[in-house]
Structures are given as C-alpha cells and as structure tokens.
Enzyme design. Structure first.
Site, short mmCIF file in Angstrom:
data_model
loop_
_atom_site.label_atom_id
_atom_site.label_comp_id
_atom_site.label_asym_id
_atom_site.label_seq_id
_atom_site.Cartn_x
_atom_site.Cartn_y
_atom_site.Cartn_z
N SER A 164 36.72 12.33 45.76
CA SER A 164 35.70 13.32 46.11
C SER A 164 36.08 14.70 45.55
CB SER A 164 35.51 13.35 47.63
OG SER A 164 34.44 14.17 47.99
N ASP A 416 25.91 7.23 46.02
CA ASP A 416 26.73 8.32 46.57
C ASP A 416 25.82 9.43 47.07
OD1 ASP A 416 28.62 10.37 47.05
OD2 ASP A 416 29.95 9.55 45.52
N HIS A 444 30.31 6.71 49.27
CA HIS A 444 31.26 7.74 48.86
C HIS A 444 32.68 7.48 49.35
CE1 HIS A 444 32.34 11.77 47.50
NE2 HIS A 444 32.94 11.97 48.66
#
Length: 467
Positions: A164, A416, A444
């Site tokens: 991320s 995502d 995600h």
C-alpha cells in the site's frame, strides 16, 4: 554517515526466529544533518537454524536483506511473527527488516502531546513536513549503509517489499536512491503519479467538475470503487438500507461519546473503510446489526458496540494518517481538503432520509474528523495548515523511473478500493523493468489475507517461470 546505530539486542522467538531489536538516530531534516534527530526503531529477523547447504551469498552470515515498508501513512509494524508471508520470505534466504517509519510505532511517535513539544500549530506543520515518503526512504538508505557496512561491496544493495503506502515509498526509493536497491516488490502499492489528490478521489467519487491534469487510461470504463462496494454491500444485505438510516437518525439526535471522541453520523459513515478488505462487507453488516439490536432493546448503543466502532477508526492512535493522508499525493500543490470538497458535490454521500441509500465513505480524510476525534482536535491548527501548504517537494522522478534498471514486481488488484487499478497500471507503464501480477479476485489487503498466492505469484515473476 547520517544515521547512527544506538542499540542492538538479540533474542529468539518460538525457537525458530532470531530477532534483533535496533534503535537508530537520524536527522529530522536531512538538509540539516547536524540539527535535531529522531529515534527510529526496527526489528530484523532471520531463521535461527543454519541451512545444511547455504547459498553462496549467505555464506559467512551475510544474508541478503529485504526491508518491509508498511502501509499507512502513520502505522508502525507489528511483531515479525504476525505476518503470514514471513516464512515464505525467510525460505528464500533473506533476512527481513521491519522498520517503524518515522513518527510511527516506536520511531519518535507522533501524537498530539509529542507534537506540542514543537510549539504552535504552524511549527507543528513545519515539523510534519519531514514525515513523508521522501524522508522515509532517506531513513532507509541511511540504515542500509550501516547494516551492510561489513558486506562485500557488491552485496550491499537490499530488496524492498512495499504494501500500500509502503509501495508509494518504494517508488520514491526507485526515484531517488535506485543505487541502493537489488529489487522491489509492491503489493497494492503502485502510486498515482499526480501532483495532488483530486484525480485520485475523482476516481472514487466520479465528480465531473474536477478535471484530470493527465490523460486517464480506460476513462470510458470509470469504476468508482467506493460506490461499487457500497452497492455490493446493500445488494448482499438489503435490510441494512433502513437500518443504516435509523442509526444515522439516532446519531443526529443524540450526542454519543466514544473513548476517542464523538460518534457523529459522518464518523459512522467512515466505517466504509472496511469495504477495502476481504470480509469487510460482512464486518460492517455485523456492526450495523449490533447497533440496531442495541437500539431495539435498550434505546442506546452499548459499550461493546461502541468499542467495536471505535476500534475500526484508529485516527486517535495513528494521527499521521489523518494529518498527512492527502499530502502523500502532493507535489508542488496543496491538497485543500480534497476529499471534503469532492464529497460535498455528491448526493449519494449525503446523510439524510431523502436519498435512497446512505453510502459509506472509504479511506479518505475529512475536516469533520477534527471534531469527532479528541486527539485530532488538539492538532487542528496544524492539520489546517498542512492542507494549505503548496510547496511540497517532488516524490517521484518520472525521467528516472523511465530508465529504471531495478527489477520491479507488482501485485495489482482490479478490485482495489484504495489504489485505483487504472492509476496503478498507468504508473506501471512508466516504470521500466516492471512486471505485474494482475488479479480481479483479491482486495487491497491481499498480502495479509492471501499471502501465499501473492508471494508465489511475485516470485514467479522474479524467477520468470510463467509461460
């Protein structure tokens, strides 16, 4: 050397891991190396046992390093054994460094009280300007030079794994210090190469009044992920349409206290952040059922329900997330409360009974958080100042990325909700030597929820075993 190793202690975990706890001092501002310093904390891990046939690179105890760059911004690392992918990485012959990024975990933690030591809100904002990805990777590079100082010169590069926001940091690393990298693994972390957050949030809200400063890929196939996940939620649990409206009415009419502040309607709406995770739709449904059950039986929300809601916020314990969340996209322009502006122009996020369904928001940050979180309220002046800063330095060097020689292996998720697929693939096309694993059935948090598949696919790319 700009970093200094202050302390290092070893211990064993569960009879199979050799863990080292490390403390470093680094400059707050790398342009002023003799100025104030920060204390950084990291843990390194390696297998306790020695393989019968060590690799050539690992002989003499010189195992190659892989650094984990945590998601966020604003979150520290967990204990090494809590990460499901650790055994896989160790089996490949790496030792792993878990670094609490500056201001997080045990690394000179940023809280309202620690920020107050810097002075007024203006000084706090100036201090916080040093806590973005550009300085996180400077920390990494300074630490790399310490930890590989006794390595043969041709073995001093290390690998990075960015999840991320950690992937955003990895691309900054590729832009500024590619000479320190052997390879980069990214999971849900290809950043949009934009100058600010508006294009990113337009992809979420679909607001037609904000123009993109660049050509969008697949512009005719715009998928607004937050709305899409809301629709999936209400399709699975249609009875929650009225339940959510009832909860919102109750929160409008009553002042509901949480350990970290106030449970306002918009704060309840922020539970939509759960939609970005595997099982998030069901988790939110559980909270909604609990809340309505409380109202049916008691006429108020009970402590277990409030604790569950409070535990899914986190802004009080990780305030960097709120203070710098929009600035992680900024290069030479201000954020000006981007998510707030775009939300105001979209009726589907309004909190009233006149809309067919009340949509939940995602991972974005809004001004009203300064009122619903006690800790954020104490730094509201700094937050307002950070939203107006327009001289943020560049985080990415597209010319350097275009000639990149470091192998990049990226897991990119079509579903995502936090890092939009279109923007991620556009970035991948601009980083030379990038290979992608693209999937439409992982969200995600794939590195944690589907770690076996993710790591296997990334190393298939690395080993070039895909036909």
């Amino acid at each position: 050397m700009t970093a200094k190793l202050i302390d290092r202690r070893f211990h064993n975990v569960a009879g199979k891991l050799r863990v080292s706890e490390l403390f470093f001092d680094v400059p707050v501002d790398y342009s002023k190396p003799a100025g104030d310093t920060l204390r950084l904390f990291a843990r390194s891990i390696a297998r306790k046992n020695t393989p019968i046939e060590p690799s050539e690179e690992s002989k003499g105890g010189k195992l190659p390093w892989l650094v984990y760059l945590q998601g966020g911004p604003g979150f520290g690392c967990g204990t090494p054994q809590s990460y499901p992918w650790v055994d896989f990485i160790l089996s490949k012959g790496y030792q792993v460094l878990f670094l609490d990024q500056r201001g997080t975990g045990l690394s000179s933690t940023i809280t309202a009280a620690t920020l107050a030591l810097q002075g007024d809100g203006g000084k706090q904002a100036e201090y916080l300007k040093n806590f973005r990805a550009d300085n996180i990777v400077r920390d990494c590079e300074a630490i790399r030079k310490i930890l590989t100082n006794d390595y043969p010169e041709d073995q001093r590069k290390w690998s990075i794994l960015g999840q991320s926001f950690g992937g955003f940091c990895a691309v900054t690393y590729l832009s500024k210090f590619p000479e320190g990298l052997r390879e980069a693994f990214l999971t849900g972390g290809l950043p949009p190469l934009t100058s600010g957050p508006d294009p990113v949030y337009k992809k979420t809200y679909g607001n037609s009044t904000i123009d993109f400063p660049f050509e969008e890929p697949h512009a005719d196939q715009r998928i607004e992920k937050v709305k899409q996940r809301n629709e999936a939620y209400y399709e699975k649990y249609p009875e929650d349409v009225e339940r959510v409206k009832r909860i919102m009415r109750y929160l409008k009419e009553n002042k509901v206290k949480l350990p970290s502040g106030l449970l306002t309607p918009s704060r309840f709406q922020q539970l939509g952040i759960l939609f970005g995770f595997h099982g998030g739709v069901d988790s939110l449904h559980d909270i909604v059922v609990r809340a309505c059950n409380d109202l049916d039986i008691f006429g108020f929300l009970t402590l277990p329900t409030l604790s569950t809601i409070d535990g899914n916020g986190g802004m009080d314990k990780n305030i960097i997330y709120a203070l710098l969340h929009e600035s992680i996209y900024c290069q030479g322009q201000s954020s000006n409360w981007s998510a707030d502006r775009l939300r105001a122009n979209d009726r589907q996020f309004e909190i009233n009974d006149s809309v067919p369904t009340i949509y939940f928001t995602g991972e974005m940050v809004f001004k009203d958080m300064l009122e619903s979180y006690t800790e954020l309220g104490e730094v509201s002046t700094a937050a307002q100042r950070l939203a107006t800063i327009d001289d943020w330095p560049a985080l990415y060097d597209e010319s350097q990325l275009a000639r990149n020689t470091v192998p990049v292996y990226a897991a990119t998720y079509m579903e995502d909700m936090y890092v939009h697929f279109d923007l991620a693939t556009a970035t991948a096309s601009k980083i030379k030597n990038t290979k992608q694993f693209i999937t439409n059935n992982i969200y995600h948090d794939g590195l944690r929820s589907k770690s076996g598949e993710i790591m296997r696919q990334l190393f298939n790319l690395r080993e070039d075993t895909i036909d």
